[in-house]
Write a protein that holds these residues in place. Structure first.
Motif, PDB file in Angstrom:
ATOM      1  N   TRP A 127       0.703  -1.282  -0.031  1.00  0.00           N
ATOM      2  CA  TRP A 127       0.024   0.230  -0.140  1.00  0.00           C
ATOM      3  C   TRP A 127       0.908   1.291   0.025  1.00  0.00           C
ATOM      4  N   ALA A 128       0.676   2.214  -1.066  1.00  0.00           N
ATOM      5  CA  ALA A 128       1.338   3.332  -1.038  1.00  0.00           C
ATOM      6  C   ALA A 128       0.059   4.508  -0.361  1.00  0.00           C
ATOM      7  N   ILE A 129       0.187   4.607   0.998  1.00  0.00           N
ATOM      8  CA  ILE A 129      -0.683   5.442   1.745  1.00  0.00           C
ATOM      9  C   ILE A 129      -1.889   4.704   1.511  1.00  0.00           C
ATOM     10  N   GLY A 130      -2.892   5.161   0.716  1.00  0.00           N
ATOM     11  CA  GLY A 130      -4.093   4.555   0.641  1.00  0.00           C
ATOM     12  C   GLY A 130      -4.392   3.719  -0.674  1.00  0.00           C
ATOM     13  N   PHE A 170       1.378  -3.055  10.295  1.00  0.00           N
ATOM     14  CA  PHE A 170       0.366  -3.514  10.983  1.00  0.00           C
ATOM     15  C   PHE A 170      -0.270  -2.298  11.380  1.00  0.00           C
ATOM     16  N   ARG A 171       0.186  -0.903  11.289  1.00  0.00           N
ATOM     17  CA  ARG A 171      -0.739   0.270  11.631  1.00  0.00           C
ATOM     18  C   ARG A 171      -0.996   1.014  10.213  1.00  0.00           C
ATOM     19  N   GLY A 172      -1.762   2.045  10.410  1.00  0.00           N
ATOM     20  CA  GLY A 172      -2.161   2.925   9.148  1.00  0.00           C
ATOM     21  C   GLY A 172      -0.820   3.526   8.593  1.00  0.00           C
ATOM     22  N   PRO A 176      -6.631   6.776   9.912  1.00  0.00           N
ATOM     23  CA  PRO A 176      -7.469   5.497  10.604  1.00  0.00           C
ATOM     24  C   PRO A 176      -7.451   4.279  10.035  1.00  0.00           C
ATOM     25  N   ASP A 177      -6.712   4.156   9.041  1.00  0.00           N
ATOM     26  CA  ASP A 177      -6.639   2.791   8.395  1.00  0.00           C
ATOM     27  C   ASP A 177      -7.658   2.169   8.102  1.00  0.00           C
ATOM     28  N   GLU A 178      -8.641   2.728   7.426  1.00  0.00           N
ATOM     29  CA  GLU A 178      -9.906   2.271   7.036  1.00  0.00           C
ATOM     30  C   GLU A 178     -10.276   1.759   5.553  1.00  0.00           C
ATOM     31  N   ALA A 209      -9.793  -8.654   6.590  1.00  0.00           N
ATOM     32  CA  ALA A 209      -9.051 -10.112   6.456  1.00  0.00           C
ATOM     33  C   ALA A 209      -7.733 -10.025   6.005  1.00  0.00           C
ATOM     34  N   GLU A 210      -7.431  -8.982   4.937  1.00  0.00           N
ATOM     35  CA  GLU A 210      -6.130  -8.694   4.696  1.00  0.00           C
ATOM     36  C   GLU A 210      -5.232  -8.411   5.842  1.00  0.00           C
ATOM     37  N   LYS A 211      -5.509  -7.616   6.624  1.00  0.00           N
ATOM     38  CA  LYS A 211      -4.932  -7.010   7.677  1.00  0.00           C
ATOM     39  C   LYS A 211      -4.685  -8.417   8.545  1.00  0.00           C
ATOM     40  N   ALA A 212      -5.512  -9.064   8.953  1.00  0.00           N
ATOM     41  CA  ALA A 212      -5.645 -10.442   9.912  1.00  0.00           C
ATOM     42  C   ALA A 212      -4.760 -11.383   9.394  1.00  0.00           C
ATOM     43  N   LYS A 213      -4.758 -11.600   8.084  1.00  0.00           N
ATOM     44  CA  LYS A 213      -3.891 -12.632   7.401  1.00  0.00           C
ATOM     45  C   LYS A 213      -2.375 -12.121   7.627  1.00  0.00           C
ATOM     46  N   TYR A 214      -1.888 -11.175   7.447  1.00  0.00           N
ATOM     47  CA  TYR A 214      -0.642 -10.616   7.695  1.00  0.00           C
ATOM     48  C   TYR A 214      -0.124 -10.641   9.200  1.00  0.00           C
ATOM     49  N   ALA A 215      -1.080 -10.253  10.056  1.00  0.00           N
ATOM     50  CA  ALA A 215      -1.101 -10.161  11.502  1.00  0.00           C
ATOM     51  C   ALA A 215      -0.672 -11.577  11.899  1.00  0.00           C
TER      52      ALA A 215
END
Length: 427
Positions: free
Chosen positions: A257-260, A321-323, A329-331, A336-342
């Motif tokens: 991700w490049a910012i959003g 793992f953060r915005g 706000p990382d919306e 699911a993508e964030k959970a996969k990498y976490a």
């Protein structure tokens, strides 16, 4: 015998994101590198580093698969001492960034603060192989690169607090960590602007060795993100580095991700490593969530650079793992993508490897975590108690001629003159 093929292959191990690769001529490699079964032919006969994952038929392989495919007799990639050093450096990076988040929300830091959580395997995997005289050039996400290079937690935290005890005396802030002592050549706020600086540093090393005939094996590592790889400076410096065979490693921290903006939406060919061969240098894709795999690639790339064999482009596929920053706000990213990498946390993976291979026990790792917690707490206390820069520091390191605008004929700083701002309101 060379063959050509065209197939729909998965990207980033996902069955949802697929692209059609054009026919590529492949040749069997003289030796496998990091589990590759095929390698693209590199233009230079002196190159020993081949393109891992020329055809990605499956997700990035893990540490055990790498060991198996390399057919080494010793199944361990690191010693106990190396493993504990890597673990301590990654814990330092994570704990430091978590503390930064707390201090930011308490109003101790100002401006944009970009955290590195999740990407620690890249910084540790590369920088802990370098010497103090080697150079590192970073981005606006630079705190952990500075820490890995040896800049103290006190100096980095004080810089974030804007205090005179910071590594830039409080004038750089979050995005501009610099240390001449450690050859940390800076974080850079604008994407791509650090790459020419890194290329220049690498040129300096080559000039010292080949023109001045000095003993110099220093290398430079340039870190930047996937969004930068659509920037013109990136291509210009790849060309120059390959042309002069500079001792530099271009490390793409591809966190998708490049910012959003999703990397898959913004890049015509998302496989960044393939841009290396286009300029006559090896290109490698590596699992950036696995510090041991990053370290194996880094070893080969750094060794090539020291031998005078030129640059390498390494794409480390990782995830933050953060915005984008603490103001984000990382919306936009899917949960699911964030959970996969976490679930693929690089620190957890290294801890598991160390314990399963009897390189460390729970008690030893807990001691490291406690030591780092105390170190970070002390850095905060030190930064908080440190003085603010004086007004006279405002115009230092700004003008090439210190007796020009910044200092008056009497040798005093103009900004200290009570009449310095007289008439400003009327203007």
């Amino acid at each position: 015998m060379a063959t050509s093929f065209s197939a729909t292959l998965p990207l980033h191990g996902s069955q949802e994101n697929r692209l059609l690769l054009p026919p590529i001529r492949l040749a069997p490699p003289p030796s496998s590198f990091l589990g590759s079964t095929r390698s693209l032919t590199i233009p230079s006969s002196r190159s020993r580093l081949y393109h891992a994952h020329a055809a990605r038929r499956s997700p990035v392989v893990g540490v055990q698969e790498v060991v198996k495919d390399k057919k080494v007799t010793n199944s361990l990639l690191i010693t106990k001492e190396e493993g504990l050093e890597l673990y301590e450096d990654m814990i330092l990076g994570r704990s430091f960034e978590d503390m930064c988040a707390q201090m930011y929300y308490r109003g101790k830091m100002f401006g944009f603060v970009h955290l590195y959580n999740g990407q620690e395997a890249v910084s540790t995997g590369f920088i802990k192989l370098l010497t103090q005289s080697d150079s590192v050039v970073s981005t606006y996400r630079d705190h952990v690169h500075a820490l890995s290079k040896g800049v103290s937690a006190r100096a980095v935290m004080s810089e974030l607090f804007g205090k005179v005890t910071g590594c830039c005396r409080g004038q750089g802030g979050s995005m501009h960590m610099f240390s001449k002592e450690h050859n940390m050549l800076g974080g850079f706020a604008f994407i791509g602007e650090g790459i020419p600086v890194a290329t220049g540093a690498a040129f300096t090393s080559k000039y010292k060795r080949e023109v001045l005939k000095q003993s110099c094996e220093d290398v430079t590592v340039a870190f930047f993100g996937d969004g930068t790889c659509n920037n013109g400076q990136f291509y210009e410096c790849l060309n120059m580095a390959a042309l002069y065979k500079l001792p530099i490693i271009f490390v793409v921290e591809n966190n998708l991700w490049a910012i959003g903006m999703s990397h898959l939406r913004s890049t015509s060919d998302p496989e960044i490593w393939k841009k290396g061969p286009a300029f006559g240098m090896p290109g490698v894709h590596v699992d950036g969530m696995d510090v041991l795999k990053v370290r194996e690639v880094a070893k080969e790339a750094v060794t090539r650079a020291r031998r005078g064999e030129g640059p390498t482009l390494v794409e480390c596929e990782t995830y933050r793992f953060r915005g984008h920053s603490l103001a984000d706000p990382d919306e936009l990213r899917d949960a699911a993508e964030k959970a996969k990498y976490a679930a693929r946390d690089p620190i957890t993976a290294l801890k598991k490897y160390l314990m399963e291979n009897k390189l460390a026990n729970e008690g030893e790792l807990k001691m490291i975590e406690k030591k780092i917690d105390e170190l970070v707490e002390e850095a905060v206390e030190f930064a908080d108690a440190s003085p603010q820069p004086g007004r006279s520091q405002l115009l230092e390191n700004v003008f090439a001629d210190p007796k020009g605008f910044g200092i008056g004929p009497d040798g005093r700083y103009r900004c200290e003159d009570p009449k310095f701002t007289e008439g400003t309101a009327q203007v």
